[in-house]
Write a protein that holds these residues in place. Structure first.
Motif, mmCIF file in Angstrom:
data_model
loop_
_atom_site.group_PDB
_atom_site.id
_atom_site.type_symbol
_atom_site.label_atom_id
_atom_site.label_comp_id
_atom_site.label_asym_id
_atom_site.label_seq_id
_atom_site.Cartn_x
_atom_site.Cartn_y
_atom_site.Cartn_z
ATOM 1 N N HIS A 117 15.898 92.445 -125.595
ATOM 2 C CA HIS A 117 16.370 92.054 -124.252
ATOM 3 C C HIS A 117 16.257 93.213 -123.250
ATOM 4 N N ILE A 118 16.234 94.434 -123.754
ATOM 5 C CA ILE A 118 16.066 95.609 -122.880
ATOM 6 C C ILE A 118 14.581 95.852 -122.598
ATOM 7 N N ILE A 119 13.741 95.545 -123.592
ATOM 8 C CA ILE A 119 12.294 95.792 -123.453
ATOM 9 C C ILE A 119 11.734 95.092 -122.218
ATOM 10 N N GLU A 120 12.144 93.831 -121.993
ATOM 11 C CA GLU A 120 11.639 93.071 -120.838
ATOM 12 C C GLU A 120 11.974 93.770 -119.527
ATOM 13 N N LYS A 121 13.217 94.297 -119.441
ATOM 14 C CA LYS A 121 13.644 95.008 -118.217
ATOM 15 C C LYS A 121 12.832 96.292 -118.030
ATOM 16 N N ILE A 122 12.596 96.994 -119.132
ATOM 17 C CA ILE A 122 11.823 98.248 -119.077
ATOM 18 C C ILE A 122 10.395 97.944 -118.599
ATOM 19 N N ASN A 165 -2.366 93.009 -118.101
ATOM 20 C CA ASN A 165 -2.016 92.736 -119.500
ATOM 21 C C ASN A 165 -2.030 94.005 -120.347
ATOM 22 N N LYS A 166 -3.032 94.865 -120.100
ATOM 23 C CA LYS A 166 -3.119 96.135 -120.835
ATOM 24 C C LYS A 166 -1.895 97.006 -120.576
ATOM 25 N N GLU A 167 -1.528 97.084 -119.294
ATOM 26 C CA GLU A 167 -0.357 97.884 -118.920
ATOM 27 C C GLU A 167 0.902 97.320 -119.585
ATOM 28 N N ARG A 168 1.061 95.989 -119.504
ATOM 29 C CA ARG A 168 2.237 95.328 -120.086
ATOM 30 C C ARG A 168 2.337 95.616 -121.588
ATOM 31 N N GLU A 169 1.197 95.477 -122.272
ATOM 32 C CA GLU A 169 1.168 95.729 -123.728
ATOM 33 C C GLU A 169 1.545 97.180 -124.045
ATOM 34 N N LEU A 170 1.016 98.097 -123.242
ATOM 35 C CA LEU A 170 1.302 99.514 -123.446
ATOM 36 C C LEU A 170 2.801 99.795 -123.287
ATOM 37 N N TYR A 171 3.411 99.259 -122.220
ATOM 38 C CA TYR A 171 4.841 99.492 -121.971
ATOM 39 C C TYR A 171 5.702 98.868 -123.073
ATOM 40 N N GLU A 172 5.297 97.671 -123.535
ATOM 41 C CA GLU A 172 6.043 97.001 -124.618
ATOM 42 C C GLU A 172 5.988 97.840 -125.890
ATOM 43 N N LYS A 173 4.796 98.322 -126.198
ATOM 44 C CA LYS A 173 4.583 99.134 -127.407
ATOM 45 C C LYS A 173 5.436 100.409 -127.343
#
Length: 200
Positions: A139-144, A121-129
């Motif tokens: 729609h691109i954020i999810e792929k990234i 979850n921490k990693e996911r949040e970091l990548y989203e941010k």
């Protein structure tokens, strides 16, 4: 039809540790193309590994690796089906290589299903941010995020890490090759990595 020479078979055997007849067949199937033959043998290893995956592994070894200077050490348990295989040089060498790899690559778990939920979850949040800060559309954020998580798994999951002695192969590739070569189900059960002055 390409001519398959003894030298070609020997080279492929050196690269893959597969049996002579398997190497010859792989080269014949791939028209003498060495790289394709390596892939062919890997796929064959995958098929054998999949067939043996359900068999119980209650034998094996606990192997240790202590890095020069005695400040870093690893214990790893590698299991197989029979005591006979557990004593073979090939099996013991694999366990040694895995212990040494763990010391060098510092995985946090064996496979991706074992990555702790809070870490993920921490990693996911970091990548989203990071993606949002770069102004990427939703729609691109999810792929990234998905792409970066795949990269993260390769960094922290033992089976997905590139082997430190041969980065073209993952630890899973090495395991599949060993299963195909030995003919038993083999699994890396658990490991512990100790470093002086570091908490778990």
């Amino acid at each position: 039809m390409a001519t398959i020479t003894a030298d070609m078979v020997k080279e492929l055997r050196t690269r893959t540790n597969a049996g002579m007849m398997d190497c010859k067949k792989a080269l014949q199937e791939c028209g003498g193309d060495m790289d394709k033959a390596v892939q062919w043998l890997r796929q064959k290893g995958l098929a054998v590994a999949a067939k043996r995956a359900g068999r119980a592994t209650s034998e094996g070894v606990i192997q240790s690796y202590i890095h020069a200077g005695n400040k870093l050490g690893v214990l790893v348990e590698v299991n197989c089906e029979t005591d006979f295989v557990a004593k073979t040089d090939q099996f013991v060498q694999f366990a040694k290589d895995v212990a040494m790899h763990i010391a060098a690559a510092n995985p946090i778990c064996i496979k991706r299903e074992e990555v702790p939920e809070d870490v993920l979850n921490k990693e996911r949040e970091l990548y989203e941010k990071q993606a949002k800060e770069q102004g990427k559309p939703d729609h691109i954020i999810e792929k990234i995020v998905t792409g970066r998580l795949e990269k993260f798994y390769k960094e922290v999951c033992l089976l997905e890490q590139p082997f430190v002695k041969d980065p073209d192969k993952s630890i899973q590739d090495l395991l599949n090759e060993l299963i195909a070569s030995i003919g038993e189900n083999i699994s890396i059960r658990r490991f512990a990595r100790f470093q002086v002055g570091q908490e778990d």
